[in-house]
Write an enzyme that holds these catalytic residues in place. Structure first.
Site, PDB file in Angstrom:
ATOM      1  N   GLU A 268      56.690  -6.706  56.192  1.00  0.00           N
ATOM      2  CA  GLU A 268      56.342  -7.872  56.992  1.00  0.00           C
ATOM      3  C   GLU A 268      54.827  -8.062  57.045  1.00  0.00           C
ATOM      4  O   GLU A 268      54.084  -7.125  57.333  1.00  0.00           O
ATOM      5  CB  GLU A 268      56.887  -7.706  58.406  1.00  0.00           C
ATOM      6  CG  GLU A 268      56.562  -8.859  59.352  1.00  0.00           C
ATOM      7  CD  GLU A 268      57.051  -8.622  60.770  1.00  0.00           C
ATOM      8  OE1 GLU A 268      57.074  -9.589  61.549  1.00  0.00           O
ATOM      9  OE2 GLU A 268      57.409  -7.473  61.090  1.00  0.00           O
ATOM     10  N   LYS A 339      60.982 -16.871  59.412  1.00  0.00           N
ATOM     11  CA  LYS A 339      61.675 -16.161  60.477  1.00  0.00           C
ATOM     12  C   LYS A 339      62.190 -17.134  61.535  1.00  0.00           C
ATOM     13  O   LYS A 339      61.455 -18.001  62.014  1.00  0.00           O
ATOM     14  CB  LYS A 339      60.742 -15.133  61.120  1.00  0.00           C
ATOM     15  CG  LYS A 339      61.425 -14.237  62.143  1.00  0.00           C
ATOM     16  CD  LYS A 339      60.477 -13.178  62.695  1.00  0.00           C
ATOM     17  CE  LYS A 339      61.183 -12.244  63.660  1.00  0.00           C
ATOM     18  NZ  LYS A 339      60.270 -11.238  64.242  1.00  0.00           N
ATOM     19  N   CYS A 391      62.175  -8.160  60.835  1.00  0.00           N
ATOM     20  CA  CYS A 391      62.011  -7.347  62.033  1.00  0.00           C
ATOM     21  C   CYS A 391      63.233  -7.426  62.962  1.00  0.00           C
ATOM     22  O   CYS A 391      64.321  -7.001  62.621  1.00  0.00           O
ATOM     23  CB  CYS A 391      60.723  -7.751  62.756  1.00  0.00           C
ATOM     24  SG  CYS A 391      60.232  -6.607  64.074  1.00  0.00           S
TER      25      CYS A 391
END
Length: 518
Positions: A268, A339, A391
């Protein structure tokens, strides 16, 4: 001892025991994995539920269990608050107490509802249905925080083989049902209610290992060679302007000797420069990947200077399809993922107009992102189709299910757990990722900044794992799979239907009882 003191001690004892039981439950999860422990701790919770004399008392007992459960289980959150939040110790402890208190409301609600709908002889079914409702609420309210859901304790043991059939949420239902069945032994009831449920629970655990034949997937003849790069960049240096090029050169240097592989994964925001400012670097990386007949997937932040919108992205560089000659990189190309499930405070700030004024923790760098679409195309890299999750998103099986396609070959999750130091948080995060692989019957790749970087096979077992807090490259060959698990096909709908019908029946029964006695 004065009578008042004795009475206070008697009233406090259940709450103290439940706080301890909730805290000890943390040992059921990674890295300790005492998978059988929830059977005992939740059984104690149900025992005190059955001894409650009012709905309020039942709720307070559930709250006490939740304080222990989350106070110990997510204590790792305090690491990021204390080290990066800019709050004094009292403020960081107060913020943690607020979070733990909020999460403890859900087991409190479970016991409150179980008491209100109580139906002697059916406690295990009622409790499991109420628990399922409360855990669903925990996963959706205020964007959701489904961490430490009980089913994760069974990732590699116990009821794990139910995962391809009913998922982690279904396993949670069976686990708390079994714990409540154990509690029935200590309640004065007729023999069928006292021993019947325990017999059913025993059969569930006995039959679990035999369920692998029903998983719905099988290994194919194909395998993929992957490289996962772990840069181990210190959190306080990640966004320092003078560290941009050293970080980008480090990832390039670590990758260069391993370009001759099918797929390279960076974690990330591995590239700390905003995408519009990093075009020359990305073009060079793209050319290097094309020359090596491979593809690189990397995390990077995108920012539109005109609209002032930011996205936490994954982008594919290099070969999209093995036989493709059109592999040029250009800003805004479509082979990317933005995301969707943003982390409160870390990636967006609710009520930000006034919260940002309170403390530095509400004004962290890169804490105002735009949400990507809930359903997005899989990433395509060197001919492989990968379902991405950045995540925290890997903790939401419904989102994974919504993005699963017939072409999906791999699950991919990238993260930066440097926020949480040498705590149990990253270990729990990896365990959650393992469960997703087990549920959907697809191997999973997990690339992180400083650990835990790992590959997971379709059976949920860790195939390879890099040491934490090291600058390293993890190489592995992953067997691909074909077929579809029942859970991938139906998700949680059978569980919601079952729990909903049970709650409806118990609610009607409670209403009839109230009308009869009222």
């Amino acid at each position: 001892m004065p009578a008042a003191v004795k009475r206070l001690a008697k009233l406090s004892l259940p709450h103290l025991l439940l706080i301890a039981a909730g805290g000890v439950t943390t040992l059921a999860f990674a890295p300790y994995t005492l998978w059988w422990l929830p059977l005992l701790s939740v059984a104690l919770l149900v025992f005190f539920l059955q001894g409650a004399t009012s709905a309020k008392q039942a709720a307070m007992r559930g709250f006490s269990f939740g304080v222990g459960w989350f106070g110990v289980g997510i204590s790792w959150v305090h690491v990021s608050i204390a080290q990066f939040g800019g709050l004094p110790l009292a403020g960081s402890i107060g913020l943690m107490a607020l979070l733990v208190g909020y999460l403890a409301l859900f087991p409190a609600f479970t016991l409150w509802l179980s008491y209100r709908l109580r139906s002697p002889g059916f406690t295990p079914l009622l409790f499991a249905a109420c628990w399922t409702l409360a855990e669903w609420l925990r996963s959706v309210l205020l964007t959701g925080f489904p961490w430490l859901s009980m089913g994760y304790s069974q990732t590699e043991h116990g009821l794990s083989q139910f995962a391809p059939l009913i998922g982690e949420t279904g396993i949670s239902f069976l686990l708390v049902f079994s714990a409540a069945a154990l509690a029935q032994l200590f309640c004065p009831q007729r023999a069928p209610a006292r021993y019947g449920y325990l017999l059913i629970a025993g059969l569930l655990f006995a039959m679990a290992p035999q369920l692998s034949a029903l998983k719905g997937w099988h290994y194919s003849d194909n395998a993929i060679d992957v490289v996962l790069v772990q840069g181990n960049i210190k959190q306080d240096l990640r966004w320092a302007p003078e560290q941009e090029w050293p970080t980008m050169l480090k990832y390039m240097d670590l990758t260069r000797p391993h370009f001759q592989t099918d797929l390279v994964i960076w974690p990330e925001a591995a590239i700390p420069q905003l995408e519009p400012l990093a075009e020359s670097y990305l073009e060079n990386l793209n050319r290097a990947a094309l020359y090596a007949d491979t593809a690189v997937i990397s995390g990077i932040l995108d920012y539109n200077f005109k609209t002032q919108q930011a996205w936490n992205n994954l982008i594919v560089l290099g070969k999209r399809q093995p036989d493709s000659t059109d592999g040029d990189y250009f800003y805004g190309h479509g082979n990317r993922y933005s995301k969707h499930h943003l982390l409160p405070i870390g990636e967006f700030v609710p009520f930000e107009s006034w919260l940002r004024q309170l403390a530095p923790i509400f004004d962290l760098p890169m804490s105002s992102f735009t949400r990507g679409a809930y359903v997005q195309p899989n990433l395509v890299a060197n001919g492989y189709h990968l379902l991405p999750a950045i995540c925290f998103e890997i903790a939401f099986p419904a989102q994974i299910s919504a993005n699963m396609t017939a072409d999906t070959q791999l699950l991919l999750t990238v993260s930066n757990d440097a926020w949480f130091g040498d705590s149990i948080g990253p270990q729990q995060h990896l365990q959650i990722a393992q469960m997703r692989a087990l549920e959907f019957g697809r191997p999973l790749l997990r690339a992180t900044n400083n650990g835990v970087t790992a590959t997971v096979d379709a059976a949920g077992k860790i195939s390879a794992r890099a040491a934490q807090f090291t600058e390293t490259v993890l190489q592995d060959s992953i067997r691909l799979t074909s077929g579809q698990t029942p859970y991938a096909r139906f998700a949680d709908w059978p569980l919601w239907l079952c729990s909903g019908l049970l709650l409806l029946l118990f609610a009607i029964r409670a209403l009839l009882r109230w009308r009869k006695t009222g």
